[in-house]
Design an enzyme around this catalytic site. Sequence first.
Site, short mmCIF file in Angstrom:
data_model
loop_
_atom_site.label_atom_id
_atom_site.label_comp_id
_atom_site.label_asym_id
_atom_site.label_seq_id
_atom_site.Cartn_x
_atom_site.Cartn_y
_atom_site.Cartn_z
N GLU A 89 -5.67 -4.68 10.48
CA GLU A 89 -4.63 -3.69 10.74
C GLU A 89 -4.94 -2.95 12.03
O GLU A 89 -5.73 -1.99 12.02
CB GLU A 89 -4.56 -2.69 9.57
CG GLU A 89 -4.23 -3.34 8.25
CD GLU A 89 -3.66 -2.33 7.26
OE1 GLU A 89 -2.56 -2.59 6.75
OE2 GLU A 89 -4.28 -1.29 7.01
N GLU A 108 -6.99 4.93 7.68
CA GLU A 108 -6.73 6.34 7.35
C GLU A 108 -7.92 6.96 6.63
O GLU A 108 -8.22 8.14 6.78
CB GLU A 108 -5.43 6.45 6.54
CG GLU A 108 -4.21 6.19 7.43
CD GLU A 108 -3.01 5.58 6.73
OE1 GLU A 108 -2.94 5.62 5.49
OE2 GLU A 108 -2.14 5.05 7.44
N GLY A 168 2.32 2.29 10.87
CA GLY A 168 3.31 3.36 10.72
C GLY A 168 3.97 3.77 12.03
O GLY A 168 4.65 4.78 12.09
N GLY A 198 2.73 -1.13 4.32
CA GLY A 198 2.81 0.29 3.99
C GLY A 198 4.25 0.71 3.74
O GLY A 198 4.81 0.53 2.66
N HIS A 220 -9.58 1.33 4.69
CA HIS A 220 -8.33 1.57 5.43
C HIS A 220 -8.60 2.55 6.57
O HIS A 220 -9.39 3.48 6.41
CB HIS A 220 -7.26 2.11 4.49
CG HIS A 220 -5.90 2.08 5.11
ND1 HIS A 220 -5.51 3.02 6.04
CD2 HIS A 220 -4.88 1.20 5.00
CE1 HIS A 220 -4.28 2.71 6.45
NE2 HIS A 220 -3.88 1.61 5.85
N ASN A 241 0.88 -1.17 0.00
CA ASN A 241 0.00 0.00 0.00
C ASN A 241 0.92 1.22 0.00
O ASN A 241 1.48 1.56 1.03
CB ASN A 241 -0.88 -0.04 1.26
CG ASN A 241 -1.72 1.21 1.44
OD1 ASN A 241 -1.83 2.04 0.52
ND2 ASN A 241 -2.32 1.35 2.61
N SER A 274 3.22 -2.04 10.52
CA SER A 274 4.66 -2.13 10.79
C SER A 274 5.24 -3.52 10.51
O SER A 274 6.12 -3.98 11.22
CB SER A 274 4.97 -1.69 12.23
OG SER A 274 4.57 -0.35 12.42
N LYS A 316 0.24 4.28 -0.31
CA LYS A 316 -0.35 5.49 0.29
C LYS A 316 -0.04 6.71 -0.59
O LYS A 316 0.08 6.57 -1.80
CB LYS A 316 0.12 5.66 1.74
CG LYS A 316 -0.10 4.38 2.56
CD LYS A 316 0.02 4.57 4.04
CE LYS A 316 -0.25 3.25 4.75
NZ LYS A 316 -0.17 3.36 6.21
P1 PGA Z 1 2.68 0.27 7.69
O1 PGA Z 1 1.21 0.50 7.06
O2 PGA Z 1 3.19 -1.02 7.15
O3 PGA Z 1 3.47 1.46 7.26
O4 PGA Z 1 2.48 0.22 9.19
C1 PGA Z 1 0.36 -0.58 6.81
C2 PGA Z 1 -0.93 -0.07 6.23
O5 PGA Z 1 -1.43 0.97 6.66
O6 PGA Z 1 -1.50 -0.69 5.30
#
Ligand code: PGA
Length: 252
Positions: free
Chosen positions: A168, A98, A174, A235, A96, A9, A214, A11
């Site tokens: 998630e 976000e 993140g 991500g 997601h 992803n 992460s 983003k």
């Molecule tokens: P991350 O994000 O691997 O940077 O923690 C994962 C995601 O939001 O899909």
Amino acid sequence: MRKKIVAGNWKMNLNLQEGVALATELKESLAAAKPNCDVVICTPFIHLAKVADVVDGTVIGLGAENCADKEKGAYTGEVSAAQVKSTGAQYVILGHSERRQYYGETAEILKEKVNLALANGLKVIFCIGEVLEEREAGKQNEVVGSQLADSLFDLTEEQLANIILAYEPVWAIGTGKTATAEQAEDMHAFIRGVIAGRFGEVAAENISILYGGSCKPSNAKEIFSKPDVDGGLIGGAALKCADFRGIIDAWN
Ligand code: PGA
């Protein structure tokens, strides 16, 4: 047998040239040594058509990170599921955290998006997960159970076959704070039970449930070793070919 999947992803990262370069590097890496799982990259809308040309005919699937909750028309700035599909993409990430947190996407909106994505022949990577306060209050199962019920329970079993779930935990996205493999497995097993309750054991056995938050080359193998974890939604570590490849290779 359900599929093992590693999905990236991106983003809101990488300009068009950087995105094409990353897709090209990944394509070359996977041509040199075949992956032991399905590989998908989900990119910003602006990358889709060009990246589709890069990955065409290779093992890499392509997806968007979102699509509109309306079919077509006067919705300035939105991108429809049909438009996503027309680029050559086969997947779309929906729900997601976000999008839920920063753009007010409710269960009702997500239901519309899921229906439109499926109607246009896209596979949906549907994200669910609790925030830190919910976990600290021991409410994670309740929250995730409702997210599943509120957006997906009206689907048919046939439609569910085109859904991939991604658990998630929001507190792990993140932040560098990964859920432990045990925490991931507990939740994935719970999710599979919820799916079994609504859609039956066969559907539950067949659905892929990815872990996200992460995930990196150093922890992917342990997390993926759990019986109900079928891969990852990645991500930050999807933005460097070597890191993403390292996670893909956790399946070797
Ligand atoms: P991350 O994000 O691997 O940077 O923690 C994962 C995601 O939001 O899909």
